[in-house]
Design an enzyme around this catalytic site. Structure first.
Site, short mmCIF file in Angstrom:
data_model
loop_
_atom_site.label_atom_id
_atom_site.label_comp_id
_atom_site.label_asym_id
_atom_site.label_seq_id
_atom_site.Cartn_x
_atom_site.Cartn_y
_atom_site.Cartn_z
N ALA A 179 37.19 59.87 25.64
CA ALA A 179 37.01 60.41 27.00
C ALA A 179 38.35 60.46 27.73
CB ALA A 179 36.00 59.56 27.78
N GLU B 118 20.17 60.71 12.32
CA GLU B 118 20.13 59.29 12.68
C GLU B 118 18.87 59.05 13.48
OE1 GLU B 118 23.92 57.29 13.80
OE2 GLU B 118 24.72 59.31 13.78
N ARG C 172 16.76 53.62 18.36
CA ARG C 172 17.47 52.39 18.04
C ARG C 172 16.85 51.14 18.68
NH1 ARG C 172 23.65 53.42 18.39
NH2 ARG C 172 23.16 54.67 16.58
N HIS D 114 26.27 46.80 20.82
CA HIS D 114 26.92 48.01 20.32
C HIS D 114 27.33 48.97 21.42
CE1 HIS D 114 27.79 51.23 17.52
NE2 HIS D 114 26.84 52.01 18.01
N ARG E 253 20.34 54.93 24.46
CA ARG E 253 21.10 56.10 24.02
C ARG E 253 20.63 56.61 22.66
NH1 ARG E 253 25.79 56.51 20.66
NH2 ARG E 253 25.47 54.29 20.38
#
Ligand code: SIN
Length: 542
Positions: free
Chosen positions: A39, A138, A301, A360, A395
């Site tokens: 970023a 994923e 997740r 994470h 996320r």
């Protein structure tokens, strides 16, 4: 003070002599970028191309970023079998009711152009046998949309390409305070390595500061994040009067390589390993996720991490396993994972890989719009440090590099709105800040604010943090300890308030989601300097 690589080129006038009391060097810029990952460097490049004088400061070296360690890839809509609507739907579903759908759409729509710009810069992505860009899956993705590089070394390739752009970066320089006046940002105080015997205080006069400092993994004893992930951006923003939100949603990656007694940065075993067919099993060979979610091992997740934590608790063990023995060409497809496994004596082609959850990713952060703007004029944030509303309560995998590229670019462009604002920092003093002992803080957060929490444990964590003594930061480590303490306090405040289970926030004592909690919790510093949640009454929160 001698700035390292290129800072004088950026500002034209980094000076060793300064009239600012307490400072030993000063510089002038139109924009100071804090952080040298995806970023930050994307923003710095964009702003430079638009004619701003940009100084990027980074407390580590060129590859000491979370970007460097990202494995899975970049989630970006594929023209042939995918759609913006599909990517938005998957992101919103993973976000467990807290995504800002307009922000999700905006960022997802920006993906293809952002990836094209990175490719123009020289980033090389893996191709399939048909010569087209290879895409994997994923957790939580309904189609194969994740592009990758070097097999499982996507972040390293992104970092390499951005570093190769040759932007001037002052390495070994930690942001200590964003300076503001009633019209907004006026500059940044920096603690820099003086190259001789310690730390020098520097002042950068600038009407715009962009926080791209990455995440907060060092709040916990085990994390996939590098040592510099100490929540600096959140603490700097709170001190400057900006709001943070969604901090209670810390994403624990379900498959981090487990070694007995291992602490600090732990090697990731990418979710793409499951995307290619590996299975999560316990010591008895039973599936960990069977019956838990229709997507099984590729569920979002939060679901998989919770299932792993439940199974570990049920069996009284400290890890489960990934079975990838049946995957052909594992070492070629996953060279980084293979090297990490071999380093601890595990051959994934023939052995189960021991894994456990570890901290994470921070789904929350500094509240911004999709151009990186905070409510403080001249203060911007992007990447993991920011909370745009893309991630909600959990996320979606590989949306982070996407967000860093898209919002980084937009924030660099947005900073041009501050060009020409005349500013001057007149004082380089650093205030006293509460700073807990780091290992005591990590131990309290790991025990009481991890994958599964409850009110009693969070109260103990809050009490531990409240005992942190004040000190004036004199080193980068001091700044980090203060940032960790401030951020842990904000996180625990929000986690105590949120008396429900949602996304990455699991309360043992409130195991269900509550419709009344379908909203974000903002935290900011009140007039007394204490952290507050402005629109909640927290008294007695359990
Ligand atoms: C992974 O490769 O499993 C991590 C990807 C991500 O965190 O987005």
């Amino acid at each position: 003070m001698t700035p390292r690589r290129g800072a004088s080129e950026a500002t034209g006038d980094v000076r060793g002599a300064t009239a600012v009391p307490g400072a030993s060097w000063e510089a002038h810029a139109d924009l100071v970028v804090v952080g040298g990952g995806v970023a930050g460097l994307t923003a710095a490049r964009t702003a430079s191309l638009r004619g701003l004088r940009v100084l990027t400061v980074s407390k580590g070296g060129p590859t000491d970023t979370a970007t460097q360690y990202a494995q899975g890839g970049i989630a970006v809509v594929a023209p042939e079998n995918d759609s913006v609507a599909g990517h938005v739907a998957d992101t919103v579903e993973a976000g467990a009711g807290l995504c800002d759908e307009a922000a999700v759409r905006s960022i997802v729509e920006g993906g293809p152009a952002a990836v094209a710009a990175l490719t123009d810069l020289g980033a090389v992505f893996d191709l399939g046998r048909d010569g087209a860009v290879s895409r994997t899956r994923e957790g939580g993705h309904s189609v194969r949309r994740i592009i990758h590089a070097g097999g499982d070394a996507t972040g390293a390739e992104v970092q390499r390409a951005l570093n190769a752009a040759g932007l001037p970066v002052l390495f070994g320089a930690a942001a200590a305070r964003v300076v503001t006046d009633e019209r907004g940002v006026t500059g940044l105080i920096v603690l820099s390595d003086n190259g001789v015997d310690g730390t020098a205080v520097g002042v950068v006069h600038a009407p715009a500061v962009l926080l791209a400092t990455g995440g907060l993994g060092q709040l916990y004893s085990c994390s996939t994040n590098p040592p510099g992930a100490t929540a600096d951006g959140v603490a700097l923003a709170l001190a400057a009067g900006a709001a943070v939100a969604d901090l209670e949603f810390v994403q624990f990656h379900p498959t981090v390589l487990f070694t007995p007694g291992g602490v600090g940065r732990r090697p990731l075993v990418s979710e793409a390993v499951r995307g290619e067919g590996a299975r999560l099993v316990d010591a008895e060979g039973n599936s960990v996720t069977a019956g838990v979610h229709p997507l099984g091992d590729l569920a979002p997740r939060d679901v998989v991490s919770r299932a792993v934590a439940d199974r570990m608790r049920g069996l009284g063990t400290d890890h489960v396993y990934l079975d990838a023995r049946h995957l052909r060409g594992f070492a070629e497809r996953f060279p980084t994972v293979t090297a990490s496994c071999l380093a601890v004596g595990i051959d994934p082609a023939h052995q189960l890989i021991p894994v456990a959850p570890a901290a994470h990713y921070s789904c929350g952060g500094v509240v911004t719009d999709v151009h990186g703007r905070t409510a403080v004029p001249g203060l911007y944030a992007a990447g993991e440090a920011a909370r745009t509303g893309l991630h909600g309560a959990n996320r979606l995998a590989s949306n982070s590099l996407l967000e860093g590229l898209v919002v980084g670019e937009r924030a660099g462009a947005a900073a041009t709105e501050r060009a020409g604002v005349r500013v001057e920092v007149t004082d380089a003093a650093l205030p006293r800040e509460a700073a807990a002992d780091r290992s005591a803080l990590q131990s309290a957060m790991t025990t009481h604010a991890s994958v599964v929490r409850d009110g009693d444990g969070l109260a103990i964590a809050a009490a531990t943090l409240a005992e942190a003594p004040d000190r004036v930061p004199a080193t980068t480590a001091d700044l980090e300890d203060a940032a960790l303490t401030e951020t842990a306090s904000a996180l625990v405040l929000a986690a105590r308030a949120r008396t429900e289970t949602r996304g990455a926030h699991t309360r043992r004592d409130h195991p269900e989601p509550a419709e009344s909690w379908r909203r974000s919790i903002e935290v900011r510093r009140g007039a007394s300097g204490a952290l507050e949640t402005p629109d909640l009454t927290l008294t007695g929160a359990r």
